[in-house]
Design an enzyme around this catalytic site. Sequence first.
Site, PDB file in Angstrom:
ATOM      1  N   ASP A 461       0.837  -1.204   0.000  1.00 26.90           N
ATOM      2  CA  ASP A 461       0.000   0.000   0.000  1.00 26.90           C
ATOM      3  C   ASP A 461       0.876   1.260   0.000  1.00 26.90           C
ATOM      4  O   ASP A 461       2.073   1.209   0.325  1.00 26.90           O
ATOM      5  CB  ASP A 461      -0.880  -0.041   1.258  1.00 26.90           C
ATOM      6  CG  ASP A 461      -2.197   0.681   1.074  1.00 26.90           C
ATOM      7  OD1 ASP A 461      -2.309   1.471   0.123  1.00 26.90           O
ATOM      8  OD2 ASP A 461      -3.108   0.475   1.897  1.00 26.90           O
ATOM      9  N   ASP A 526     -10.594   2.109  -3.341  1.00 25.14           N
ATOM     10  CA  ASP A 526     -11.155   1.863  -2.007  1.00 25.14           C
ATOM     11  C   ASP A 526     -12.672   1.919  -2.065  1.00 25.14           C
ATOM     12  O   ASP A 526     -13.334   1.666  -1.066  1.00 25.14           O
ATOM     13  CB  ASP A 526     -10.655   2.926  -1.019  1.00 25.14           C
ATOM     14  CG  ASP A 526      -9.298   2.551  -0.468  1.00 25.14           C
ATOM     15  OD1 ASP A 526      -8.817   1.452  -0.784  1.00 25.14           O
ATOM     16  OD2 ASP A 526      -8.725   3.362   0.277  1.00 25.14           O
TER      17      ASP A 526
END
Length: 754
Positions: A461, A526
């Site tokens: 990430d 997301d």
Amino acid sequence: MIHIKDNVFHLKTATTSYVLKINEFKKLEQCYYGLLIEDSDLRALGIPWIMEVGSNVHYSKDIKPSSMDLMLLECPEPQMGDYRHIPLNIWVNGLQLSDLKFVSHQLTTVDDYSLPRAREPHQTLSITLEDEILKVLVHLNYLIYEDSDVIERFITVENLNPQPCVIKKCSVNFDFMNDNYDLYSLHGAWIKETHLQKQPIAIGQHVISSTTGASSNRSNPGFVVGKETDWFGFNLMYSGNHKSTIEQTSFKQLRISSGINDEMFEWILPSMDKFSSPSVMMSYANNLDTLTHQMHHFVNHHVIPPFFKQNPRPVVFNNWESTFFDFDEKRLLKLAKKANEVGCELFVVDDGWFKERDNDLSGLGNYEVNKKKFPKGLTPFIQQVKKMGMDFGLWVEPEMVNLESDLYRQHPQYALTSQRDMRFGRNQLVLDLTQEAVRNYIIKQLNHLLDTYDISYIKWDMNRHISDQGHQGHQQSFSHRYILGLYEILEKVFSHRQVLLESCSSGGNRFDLGMLYYSPQIWASDNTDPIERLKIQEGLNLLYPLSTISCHVSGALSQQTLRRTPLSTRYNVACFGVLGYELDLEELSSIELKEIKDQIKWYKKYRMLYQYGTFYRLSNGWQVSHDHQHMIGVYQSLGKAGSPPEKLKIKGLNPKNHFEFKAKGQRVMLNDMRELLHHVAPIKLHSQGLILKTASQYLSFKDQRQQLEASGQLLAQGIWLHSRYLGTGYHKDLRMGLDFNSSQYYLQQKEKAQ
Ligand code: DGJ
């Protein structure tokens, strides 16, 4: 694939030709990019610019007209009378690189891996131009991917001058004529990445760029130009600040350049050294679907790590949206048990597994396990997951640090700050990957993790944009050096392992070919609301294949939009890509778990179709085809009462073949029907009453199962779908619901054409 004769270079792929010629001024002119032509056609190519244009500057005082402003140039240069934007801006001792002349060419192999390049080119050409005064060479490199109909291009600058060379811009250029083309580009922001923007190309310059330090969720580096029977695709293989300029003149010339963003960029190239630009992939097709298929084929066969080519990707369960930071071994084991029961193949522990990480204020930089959450460490947990039959995956964010972390306490100088204080994004600082010590630290920590634990998958990430670039000097080259540092780490940690790397950056903030070179799949966003995902995934699908797009089914009530959608729709969208689940399985009813089990079973049966099939955009959905099988998703975002019947037109079928067309079975949950159940159930019961509440744990009813047989011809012309249920007059053959509903259809070829 590369034919060279009489100063003409004919670069061929399976279906396309790209033709360049060295003109009488030793400049490289672009003559043709289109469907494959014969060598005998070459003499008829090129635009005979015979007119003199009033105010134009002529390159040669003897030969007129010789205005560079009217030529379609492969490597335009400043100061020579070409007033379009110039892709090269290079200086030596206060003099600008210009008047490049052809010197030689070489059919060669690529020896430049300073940046990720596509893999296994079929043939490579390098054309060398020289500024005779500055003694700087510019090598234009062409790598042919015949099977994908893609040509990779990058530039190498070689400094033969005793003085250093200052490179301020070094982009790949493409000149051609505009034929009322449109520009298709992908833009957005966090939770609304890669929305497709279509606009006519008009006179002036249009810029697609990023300055955030990543390729960014604002503007993807890939785009398409075209209309009707002419389509050109471009994609820069780079994960940092990028810039593509699309410029049209009033003579309809179109100049497209693509490369590192020249804003905040400067590279000092010492004498006798070389600098190479990132690669730009280009492809041509006479329809948009074909262009998309070419780009997809290219990524699947020449970009992602070879081990993952055509390799079935696992169905993962990720704990993030079900637990966020609030978990421990016990809670995860409960989820893992359920995930395993429904058929997930890999269990991913997301953010929060390491020391000092109970929220996003602290812990980044630590690699030790959080003992409160895993008192006996990670190994026993992994062993239990493996014992259930699943593989194990772990989340990391190696480019970042929190002030509250061992790393920051021990090495504050590793973090990127400026003399002007610190700027935080998600409470974290960026590590300075331009420092070798920082890179070595990260490599060591990651190697240790991968060597210690039985890890099959890593989610990498990166959750903030970069600011305060370059307090340690080389400010102008910081962004590029950062990306080089990132690639070095990825190369050193992953290139020799068969660990599935999923890249992520607050969702799809770094979805590009550079990252795909190391990580065969990327978390697209997301935003897991399927109706939002329709736009995000459809944008990505323009250039990136389904195998690269990681998509998860999340909870009924979207955490990003608070929109409630049926489980079937969440699946029908997420299965067009690499499927995963990230919702609280413990909150689900038995019937929902059963539905998920069936979804995963179906996905596994047709996994290669969903991950590697040929993708088509339909007017009301998506289609994916492989061999004799086809899967079609039809989606309804916002319905209109009284809409006319809906036709489905299927693409890419042999008109003479016959097919069986069948709706995929899916359950309609009683909960989703609420008081409309009165019209459907044989007896009247209160929708919120105990009986129905209990029943909805275990019971559902089946959605329609339209079924028919038809020829490819008819299916291409279109068949009518069953009508939608509108609240009254229920019938089992009606499609359920209007808004946010969807169906999936399966098409199997029955017999071969005669
Ligand atoms: C952002 C990612 O996109 C999410 O999926 C999740 O991994 C969080 N970061 C964790 O902090």
